[in-house]
Design an enzyme around this catalytic site. Structure first.
Site, PDB file in Angstrom:
ATOM      1  N   ASN A  94     -27.687  99.231   3.790  1.00 37.04           N
ATOM      2  CA  ASN A  94     -27.038 100.237   2.943  1.00 37.04           C
ATOM      3  C   ASN A  94     -27.828 101.546   2.936  1.00 37.04           C
ATOM      4  OD1 ASN A  94     -29.222  99.567   1.301  1.00 37.04           O
ATOM      5  ND2 ASN A  94     -28.065  99.963  -0.573  1.00 37.04           N
ATOM      6  N   LYS A 142     -21.271  98.566   6.389  1.00 38.41           N
ATOM      7  CA  LYS A 142     -22.642  98.092   6.179  1.00 38.41           C
ATOM      8  C   LYS A 142     -23.178  97.238   7.325  1.00 38.41           C
ATOM      9  CE  LYS A 142     -23.132  98.186   1.151  1.00 38.41           C
ATOM     10  NZ  LYS A 142     -23.549  97.387  -0.016  1.00 38.41           N
ATOM     11  N   GLY A 165     -24.028  95.600 -14.021  1.00 36.24           N
ATOM     12  CA  GLY A 165     -24.606  95.996 -12.733  1.00 36.24           C
ATOM     13  C   GLY A 165     -24.989  97.461 -12.584  1.00 36.24           C
ATOM     14  N   TYR A 210     -19.937  96.791 -13.331  1.00 34.00           N
ATOM     15  CA  TYR A 210     -20.412  97.619 -14.455  1.00 34.00           C
ATOM     16  C   TYR A 210     -19.312  98.439 -15.107  1.00 34.00           C
ATOM     17  CZ  TYR A 210     -20.447 100.942 -10.612  1.00 34.00           C
ATOM     18  OH  TYR A 210     -20.071 101.699  -9.543  1.00 34.00           O
ATOM     19  N   ASP A 216     -30.026  96.943  -1.782  1.00 35.85           N
ATOM     20  CA  ASP A 216     -29.292  96.205  -2.826  1.00 35.85           C
ATOM     21  C   ASP A 216     -30.160  95.078  -3.381  1.00 35.85           C
ATOM     22  OD1 ASP A 216     -26.922  97.687  -2.692  1.00 35.85           O
ATOM     23  OD2 ASP A 216     -26.187  96.511  -1.002  1.00 35.85           O
ATOM     24  N   SER A 269     -23.247 107.729  -6.188  1.00 34.09           N
ATOM     25  CA  SER A 269     -24.548 108.011  -5.578  1.00 34.09           C
ATOM     26  C   SER A 269     -24.970 109.484  -5.684  1.00 34.09           C
ATOM     27  CB  SER A 269     -24.552 107.551  -4.129  1.00 34.09           C
ATOM     28  OG  SER A 269     -24.488 106.140  -4.096  1.00 34.09           O
ATOM     29  N   GLY A 300     -19.015  86.954  -1.672  1.00 34.81           N
ATOM     30  CA  GLY A 300     -18.667  88.138  -0.889  1.00 34.81           C
ATOM     31  C   GLY A 300     -19.935  88.825  -0.410  1.00 34.81           C
ATOM     32  N   GLY A 301     -19.796  90.074   0.003  1.00 33.16           N
ATOM     33  CA  GLY A 301     -20.941  90.827   0.524  1.00 33.16           C
ATOM     34  C   GLY A 301     -22.059  90.951  -0.497  1.00 33.16           C
ATOM     35  N   ALA A 302     -21.714  91.201  -1.748  1.00 32.14           N
ATOM     36  CA  ALA A 302     -22.726  91.419  -2.775  1.00 32.14           C
ATOM     37  C   ALA A 302     -23.535  90.146  -3.049  1.00 32.14           C
ATOM     38  CB  ALA A 302     -22.067  91.906  -4.063  1.00 32.14           C
TER      39      ALA A 302
HETATM   40  P1  ATR Z   1     -18.163  92.131  -2.410  1.00 35.15           P
HETATM   41  O1  ATR Z   1     -18.450  92.490  -0.986  1.00 35.15           O
HETATM   42  O2  ATR Z   1     -18.253  93.277  -3.342  1.00 35.15           O
HETATM   43  O3  ATR Z   1     -18.941  90.970  -2.903  1.00 35.15           O
HETATM   44  P2  ATR Z   1     -15.772  90.694  -1.619  1.00 35.15           P
HETATM   45  O4  ATR Z   1     -16.359  90.415  -0.326  1.00 35.15           O
HETATM   46  O5  ATR Z   1     -14.373  91.216  -1.671  1.00 35.15           O
HETATM   47  O6  ATR Z   1     -16.632  91.756  -2.459  1.00 35.15           O
HETATM   48  O7  ATR Z   1     -15.942  89.393  -2.490  1.00 35.15           O
HETATM   49  C1  ATR Z   1     -15.263  89.234  -3.646  1.00 35.15           C
HETATM   50  C2  ATR Z   1     -15.723  87.942  -4.324  1.00 35.15           C
HETATM   51  O8  ATR Z   1     -14.943  87.788  -5.498  1.00 35.15           O
HETATM   52  C3  ATR Z   1     -15.470  86.720  -3.470  1.00 35.15           C
HETATM   53  O9  ATR Z   1     -16.412  85.756  -3.810  1.00 35.15           O
HETATM   54  C4  ATR Z   1     -14.076  86.299  -3.928  1.00 35.15           C
HETATM   55  O10 ATR Z   1     -13.783  84.953  -3.756  1.00 35.15           O
HETATM   56  P3  ATR Z   1     -13.118  84.435  -2.376  1.00 35.15           P
HETATM   57  O11 ATR Z   1     -14.218  84.384  -1.379  1.00 35.15           O
HETATM   58  O12 ATR Z   1     -12.570  83.095  -2.689  1.00 35.15           O
HETATM   59  O13 ATR Z   1     -12.055  85.427  -2.020  1.00 35.15           O
HETATM   60  C5  ATR Z   1     -14.193  86.567  -5.405  1.00 35.15           C
HETATM   61  N1  ATR Z   1     -12.884  86.759  -6.045  1.00 35.15           N
HETATM   62  C6  ATR Z   1     -12.080  87.824  -5.962  1.00 35.15           C
HETATM   63  N2  ATR Z   1     -10.973  87.651  -6.697  1.00 35.15           N
HETATM   64  C7  ATR Z   1     -11.071  86.433  -7.257  1.00 35.15           C
HETATM   65  C8  ATR Z   1     -10.251  85.656  -8.130  1.00 35.15           C
HETATM   66  N3  ATR Z   1      -9.077  86.124  -8.584  1.00 35.15           N
HETATM   67  N4  ATR Z   1     -10.691  84.448  -8.520  1.00 35.15           N
HETATM   68  C9  ATR Z   1     -11.858  83.974  -8.086  1.00 35.15           C
HETATM   69  N5  ATR Z   1     -12.675  84.628  -7.257  1.00 35.15           N
HETATM   70  C10 ATR Z   1     -12.294  85.849  -6.846  1.00 35.15           C
END
Ligand code: ATR
Length: 454
Positions: A95, A74, A251, A230, A110, A26, A136-138
């Site tokens: 954010n 966040k 990204g 990215y 975002d 950033s 996940g969060g994103a």
């Molecule tokens: P962010 O906030 O950046 O989205 P996160 O909350 O850690 O990051 O989310 C990571 C995402 O990647 C989740 O969807 C996670 O799946 P789970 O909810 O089942 O944990 C997914 N992910 C991470 N490692 C993975 C893997 N080895 N195989 C499949 N999905 C994975």
């Protein structure tokens, strides 16, 4: 960033709170924007391990103009805010904090950052089938965008189905359209019609190889793919899309635009596409690596040293003369003969302009006369570090006398060639010196010794 010596009693502070923040990009975005827009502001990282609410209150009382918030704060900062933007409310995370008289107002950039990154590629989610990988969060920003944009169907696939269901349930409170949560083995339920794919899992990050769904045929329905990851620049997801010939992007542009939108909220500025492109170049060089340009007289060893340097540092190599010949489909000798030197120099400048915008992690050997134009010298400095490989007249003579491909050196005998080299070096020496960030003497040195110095 503004020059540190310009920091004064009226400099305003922007910043990022999160933990960790050591690798944040950033500052590149915001300090570049302040530099380009001539705003007296600095953007700084604030590692906040505990009590983000107190940190935000403190930031307000310190007069901080605006903040970004990253993982893991966040959501936890929300109680410290005077208000929250409706879109941030839907996503459940902020954010960006914008200063008001009452306190900080929370936003989520975002989601509009993703929207603007897609719009730059002519992509809109309106009326489209959208497939989101990860929960996940994103993924929340991507899912909310698809719903705000009235996608025709939104499928959210995740390894852990419960997390996809939780997002779908949350979104039900805000939208009439629903997200369909799916486990990995349920992807067959997604209709085989043209779709926009958004990859939001952490798969693809260094050390996390693989795809959420391994079946390549599943992706053939995609008309566009966006991977929030990215780094590396080409994740397994993007590699597959490239192999299938489907347009796709990583990204870095979402990162760019979430930052740009935050900056616009803090300052009321409008960041033009042109300025966004300049910031993107800085980001790309920061993430993927900068360039080194080798300049020097013909025979100074630019190609030999350049290739070795690229090899040693895992960089790409290109020679501007060779690239220009490829582009023009014609030798430089012929361009000189048929169109004249000025036309060739214009081609060179146009080519360099494009390099300055696009090249990353590349060693660039430049044509011997490229430094002659002031404009080219500026473009070169914007492209990377400029290294002058210098050699004596005698060394140069020995290196170029066999070579017949050099139009400016056509001459009858050895003594005439020597005289020409001598005149040309005298005429060009000032331009070479002006272009260079570093000068490396190459006489009597091995390639390894030269590389050591660079
Ligand atoms: P962010 O906030 O950046 O989205 P996160 O909350 O850690 O990051 O989310 C990571 C995402 O990647 C989740 O969807 C996670 O799946 P789970 O909810 O089942 O944990 C997914 N992910 C991470 N490692 C993975 C893997 N080895 N195989 C499949 N999905 C994975």
């Amino acid at each position: 960033m503004m020059d540190i010596h310009e920091i004064s009693g009226t400099t305003e502070v922007l910043g990022l709170i999160g933990n960790p923040v050591a690798h944040t990009l950033s500052p590149v975005i915001h300090n570049t924007l302040s530099e380009k827009l001539k705003r007296n502001m600095v953007y700084l990282p604030f590692p906040v391990k505990e009590d983000p609410v107190q940190a935000v209150r403190g930031a307000f009382h310190l007069g901080i103009r605006g903040m970004n918030v990253t993982v893991p704060h966040k959501t936890t900062v929300i109680p410290a805010l005077s208000g929250i933007d409706p879109a941030a409310e839907v996503i459940g995370a902020v954010n960006t904090l914008v200063r008001t008289d009452e306190g900080f107002q929370g936003y989520n950039t975002d989601m509009p950052g993703l929207k603007r990154a897609l719009a730059q590629k002519g992509i809109s989610l309106s009326g489209k089938q959208v497939v989101i990988l990860g929960a996940g969060g994103a993924s929340r920003a991507a899912a909310a965008l698809a719903l705000f944009e009235r996608a025709s169907g939104v499928y959210l696939i995740n390894r852990t189905k419960e997390k996809a269901e939780a997002i779908a349930d949350d979104m039900k409170k805000h939208f009439d359209d629903h997200i369909i949560p799916l486990a990995r083995d349920e992807y067959g339920r997604i209709p085989e019609k043209p779709s926009i794919f958004i990859q939001c899992t952490s798969l693809g990050l260094k050390g996390k190889e693989g795809l959420l769904i391994e079946d390549r045929d599943f992706y053939r329905r995609a008309e566009y793919g966006y991977d929030l990851v990215y780094n590396p620049a080409e994740t397994p997801f993007l590699k597959l899309f490239n192999e299938l010939g489907i347009p796709c992007d990583n990204g870095l542009t979402m990162l760019l635009y979430q930052g740009i939108i935050a900056y616009e909220l803090w300052t009321g500025e409008t960041v033009t596409n042109e300025m966004a492109a300049e910031v993107l170049v800085r980001l790309r060089r920061k993430v993927y690596g900068g360039n080194i340009l080798l300049v020097g007289y013909m025979g100074s060893g630019k190609s030999t040293a350049g290739k070795a340097l690229a090899e040693r540092n895992g960089m790409n190599f290109l020679d501007t003369d060779i690239e220009i010949e490829k582009e023009q489909g014609c030798s430089i000798r012929r361009i000189f003969e048929e169109k004249g030197e000025e036309v060739f120099r214009d081609i060179e400048t146009a080519y360099l302009d494009r390099l300055s915008k696009n090249a990353v992690k590349t060693v660039i050997a430049t044509g011997g006369g490229m430094v002659l134009r002031r404009k080219n010298r500026e473009l070169m400095k914007n492209t990377g570090k400029v290294v002058l490989l210098s050699a004596s007249e005698e060394t140069t003579f020995q290196r170029v006398k066999q070579d017949t491909g050099r139009p400016l050196l056509d001459s009858e005998g050895e003594s005439e060639l020597k005289a020409r080299i001598s005149r040309m070096m005298a005429a060009r020496s000032a331009a070479y010196q002006a272009a260079a960030d570093q000068v490396v003497e190459t006489d009597g040195k091995t390639v390894d010794e030269i590389l050591e110095e660079i």
